[in-house]
Design a protein around this motif. Structure first.
Motif: not given
Length: 274
Positions: A143-148, A201-208, A213-214, A135-138
């Protein structure tokens, strides 16, 4: 450029301070619960000699993640929308995951040969071997690092800098530095370049988030399924046969390069953040 740079730096400082302050609070409460005197605990904190354990760090990650999400959303430093998800970017997410897999072996080989100082890998490994470490690492970290770092830091830099690659490189450098472990920094920097490019390229954090996560999940799985690999280099894993090592690197590049090409062809900007 000046305001955007200071905004980005503010976001990084808040990220670091939140984790640091929460670690102090968690350590204090944990040690008080174990029966230690407050004066002794405060002395350890003031001297920087806190013997943090994996469970403490997992709790710290969970609590600081929640606090950071609240702060960044309340301050509107990063925003969330479903615009990118509505575009059904299944192909982008698939190739993002493949690209992440392609970075792992070359990165491990590079780290093996440059011999940078290693400050906390043992503690990181102990977190991965804890039942709540996933939970902490993956989950929390991607989630938090990409959003920030992409949704706030890179977004601010892109708005204030004319050259998008300069903004991506700067955000990747900041991302590497906050890992505070020299041996992790080269991989974090290179991964930050990929993540930054995808966000641009996407304007989104979801691909990141998918890439992040992988990357973290593979490390988690390998650590738990092959604990002997922790103290073993790539060359040792293949019996010192450098031909096999080079073939493994070549295979990684053969999946990474086509994945990047596919991402280049498929990624398109839909929203600002998501």
């Amino acid at each position: 450029m000046k305001k955007s740079f200071w905004d980005a730096l503010l976001y990084v400082v808040v990220f670091v301070l939140a984790q640091l302050l929460v670690s102090y609070v968690v350590f204090f409460i944990w040690k008080m619960a174990e029966g230690q005197e407050a004066a002794t605990i405060l002395k350890d904190i003031s001297q920087g000699t806190m013997p943090l354990t994996a469970p403490m760090l997992i709790v710290t990650q969970a609590v600081s993640s929640l606090i950071l999400l609240i702060i960044f959303f309340l301050m509107r430093w990063c925003r969330v929308s479903r615009a990118y998800l509505k575009s059904k970017p299944i192909g982008v997410l698939f190739w993002a995951a493949i690209a992440a897999l392609g970075t792992i072996i070359p990165s491990e080989l590079f780290q093996e040969y440059i011999k940078l100082p290693d400050n906390n890998t043992d503690l990181l490994v102990s977190m991965m071997q804890n039942r709540w470490g996933y939970l902490a690492i993956c989950i929390f970290a991607p989630l938090v690092e990409e959003l920030i770092f992409r949704g706030a830091v890179l977004k601010a830099l892109l708005e204030g800098m004319h050259n998008h690659w300069a903004a991506i490189v700067l955000s990747a450098a900041l991302f590497a530095l906050v890992h505070f472990n020299p041996v992790q920094m080269p991989h974090a920097f290179c991964l930050g370049l990929l993540l930054g490019w995808m966000y641009y390229r996407t304007g989104s954090v979801i691909p990141g988030i998918a890439v992040h996560w992988v990357n973290n999940t593979v490390a988690y799985v390998v650590t738990n399924l092959f604990p002997q690999s922790i103290d073993t280099g790539l060359s040792e894993m293949w019996g010192g046969d450098m031909v096999r090592v080079m073939l493994a690197v070549a295979f990684s590049l053969c999946i990474f390069i086509p994945a990047v090409v596919q991402l280049h062809l498929r990624m398109r900007r839909v929203g600002q953040t998501t």
